[in-house]
Design a protein around this motif. Sequence first.
Motif, PDB file in Angstrom:
ATOM      1  N   PHE A 247       0.849  -1.190   0.000  1.00 21.03           N
ATOM      2  CA  PHE A 247       0.000   0.000   0.000  1.00 21.03           C
ATOM      3  C   PHE A 247       0.885   1.240   0.000  1.00 21.03           C
ATOM      4  O   PHE A 247       1.968   1.241   0.596  1.00 21.03           O
ATOM      5  N   THR A 248       0.444   2.282  -0.649  1.00 22.08           N
ATOM      6  CA  THR A 248       1.181   3.543  -0.613  1.00 22.08           C
ATOM      7  C   THR A 248       1.069   4.135   0.794  1.00 22.08           C
ATOM      8  O   THR A 248       0.151   3.785   1.549  1.00 22.08           O
ATOM      9  N   PRO A 249       1.978   5.046   1.161  1.00 24.46           N
ATOM     10  CA  PRO A 249       1.850   5.703   2.471  1.00 24.46           C
ATOM     11  C   PRO A 249       0.507   6.418   2.646  1.00 24.46           C
ATOM     12  O   PRO A 249      -0.081   6.375   3.725  1.00 24.46           O
ATOM     13  N   THR A 250       0.001   7.024   1.586  1.00 19.62           N
ATOM     14  CA  THR A 250      -1.286   7.720   1.670  1.00 19.62           C
ATOM     15  C   THR A 250      -2.418   6.735   1.928  1.00 19.62           C
ATOM     16  O   THR A 250      -3.291   6.973   2.779  1.00 19.62           O
TER      17      THR A 250
ATOM     18  N   GLY B 140       1.160  14.960   7.799  1.00 22.91           N
ATOM     19  CA  GLY B 140       2.163  14.533   8.773  1.00 22.91           C
ATOM     20  C   GLY B 140       2.185  13.031   8.979  1.00 22.91           C
ATOM     21  O   GLY B 140       3.256  12.416   9.040  1.00 22.91           O
ATOM     22  N   LEU B 141       1.003  12.426   9.065  1.00 21.98           N
ATOM     23  CA  LEU B 141       0.957  10.980   9.271  1.00 21.98           C
ATOM     24  C   LEU B 141       1.385  10.231   8.012  1.00 21.98           C
ATOM     25  O   LEU B 141       2.069   9.209   8.100  1.00 21.98           O
ATOM     26  N   THR B 142       1.033  10.742   6.846  1.00 25.80           N
ATOM     27  CA  THR B 142       1.503  10.123   5.599  1.00 25.80           C
ATOM     28  C   THR B 142       3.032  10.154   5.548  1.00 25.80           C
ATOM     29  O   THR B 142       3.671   9.140   5.232  1.00 25.80           O
ATOM     30  N   ASP B 143       3.625  11.299   5.863  1.00 26.85           N
ATOM     31  CA  ASP B 143       5.089  11.404   5.879  1.00 26.85           C
ATOM     32  C   ASP B 143       5.697  10.452   6.892  1.00 26.85           C
ATOM     33  O   ASP B 143       6.726   9.815   6.635  1.00 26.85           O
TER      34      ASP B 143
ATOM     35  N   VAL C  24       4.440   7.612   8.030  1.00 23.18           N
ATOM     36  CA  VAL C  24       4.326   6.240   7.520  1.00 23.18           C
ATOM     37  C   VAL C  24       5.379   5.998   6.433  1.00 23.18           C
ATOM     38  O   VAL C  24       6.004   4.940   6.388  1.00 23.18           O
ATOM     39  N   ARG C  25       5.608   7.000   5.592  1.00 23.96           N
ATOM     40  CA  ARG C  25       6.609   6.869   4.527  1.00 23.96           C
ATOM     41  C   ARG C  25       8.009   6.655   5.117  1.00 23.96           C
ATOM     42  O   ARG C  25       8.813   5.895   4.567  1.00 23.96           O
ATOM     43  N   ASP C  26       8.289   7.314   6.237  1.00 18.83           N
ATOM     44  CA  ASP C  26       9.632   7.299   6.812  1.00 18.83           C
ATOM     45  C   ASP C  26       9.863   6.216   7.861  1.00 18.83           C
ATOM     46  O   ASP C  26      10.975   6.086   8.374  1.00 18.83           O
ATOM     47  N   ASN C  27       8.840   5.457   8.219  1.00 12.10           N
ATOM     48  CA  ASN C  27       8.954   4.478   9.295  1.00 12.10           C
ATOM     49  C   ASN C  27       8.326   3.154   8.895  1.00 12.10           C
ATOM     50  O   ASN C  27       7.257   3.125   8.299  1.00 12.10           O
ATOM     51  N   VAL C  28       8.986   2.069   9.280  1.00 14.22           N
ATOM     52  CA  VAL C  28       8.378   0.754   9.151  1.00 14.22           C
ATOM     53  C   VAL C  28       7.418   0.631  10.337  1.00 14.22           C
ATOM     54  O   VAL C  28       7.792   0.924  11.470  1.00 14.22           O
ATOM     55  N   LEU C  29       6.192   0.238  10.057  1.00 13.96           N
ATOM     56  CA  LEU C  29       5.188   0.158  11.121  1.00 13.96           C
ATOM     57  C   LEU C  29       5.385  -1.113  11.942  1.00 13.96           C
ATOM     58  O   LEU C  29       4.749  -2.135  11.706  1.00 13.96           O
ATOM     59  N   ASN C  30       6.295  -1.027  12.910  1.00 14.82           N
ATOM     60  CA  ASN C  30       6.523  -2.157  13.799  1.00 14.82           C
ATOM     61  C   ASN C  30       6.642  -1.720  15.261  1.00 14.82           C
ATOM     62  O   ASN C  30       6.916  -2.528  16.131  1.00 14.82           O
ATOM     63  N   ASP C  31       6.415  -0.431  15.539  1.00 19.07           N
ATOM     64  CA  ASP C  31       6.525   0.101  16.894  1.00 19.07           C
ATOM     65  C   ASP C  31       5.241   0.867  17.228  1.00 19.07           C
ATOM     66  O   ASP C  31       5.115   2.051  16.919  1.00 19.07           O
ATOM     67  N   TYR C  32       4.302   0.170  17.855  1.00 19.39           N
ATOM     68  CA  TYR C  32       3.013   0.793  18.159  1.00 19.39           C
ATOM     69  C   TYR C  32       3.168   2.020  19.053  1.00 19.39           C
ATOM     70  O   TYR C  32       2.493   3.034  18.835  1.00 19.39           O
ATOM     71  N   ASP C  33       4.028   1.961  20.048  1.00 18.50           N
ATOM     72  CA  ASP C  33       4.180   3.094  20.965  1.00 18.50           C
ATOM     73  C   ASP C  33       4.637   4.351  20.231  1.00 18.50           C
ATOM     74  O   ASP C  33       4.130   5.451  20.492  1.00 18.50           O
ATOM     75  N   ALA C  34       5.574   4.205  19.296  1.00 17.47           N
ATOM     76  CA  ALA C  34       6.028   5.358  18.506  1.00 17.47           C
ATOM     77  C   ALA C  34       4.893   5.883  17.638  1.00 17.47           C
ATOM     78  O   ALA C  34       4.709   7.100  17.494  1.00 17.47           O
TER      79      ALA C  34
END
Length: 177
Positions: A18-21, A76-79, A81-91
């Motif tokens: 999926f795209t970041p958006t 901000g959230l799209t950016d 997601v683009r810059d981070n692998v979603l593996n840290d829920y707390d972050a």
Amino acid sequence: MNLKTVFDVMAYAQANGFTPTATRGILTHANARLLKPYTIFSGNVTAAAIEAARTMRGEYVGHTLIVEHPEKMQRGLTDWVRDNVLNDYDAFEREVRRLSTVNIATRLENAALSQKDATYESLGITLVAWADIPADVQRLLYIHCIGKRCGNHADFTPGRQHEPAEGGQAVSRGQAA
């Protein structure tokens, strides 16, 4: 469904192309109701929104007044997601909290603020603290903008005095931030 479950769905979507958006949209569009407890009213209202509320004479007209994310939630959230692998829920939750602070503005101000590099300062938009807004205007803003959308709505009962807390949140005088 809760924010952790949506995060897991977003992580799956991101890992599967999926795209970041589109990934961000799983939260901000498909599950936007989950953001209410994270949506924090800053205690700031634009001068134009106050004037619009005054001219409404107690009657809300359409979507003239809206909650506006000064940290540009969707972009901000799209950016993020683009810059981070979603593996840290707390972050992820910290970022959602950071991006979820809102001010009250007019629809026209929100449109202008959505432009790239637009700021309150560059557009000449003045923010007014909740304590400096007349109680009748506070009531209208509370009913149509704060009570329905903000997790800290109880802190902004019309007529109570509030001061901005650290991080842009406002609290009643005498309450701990």
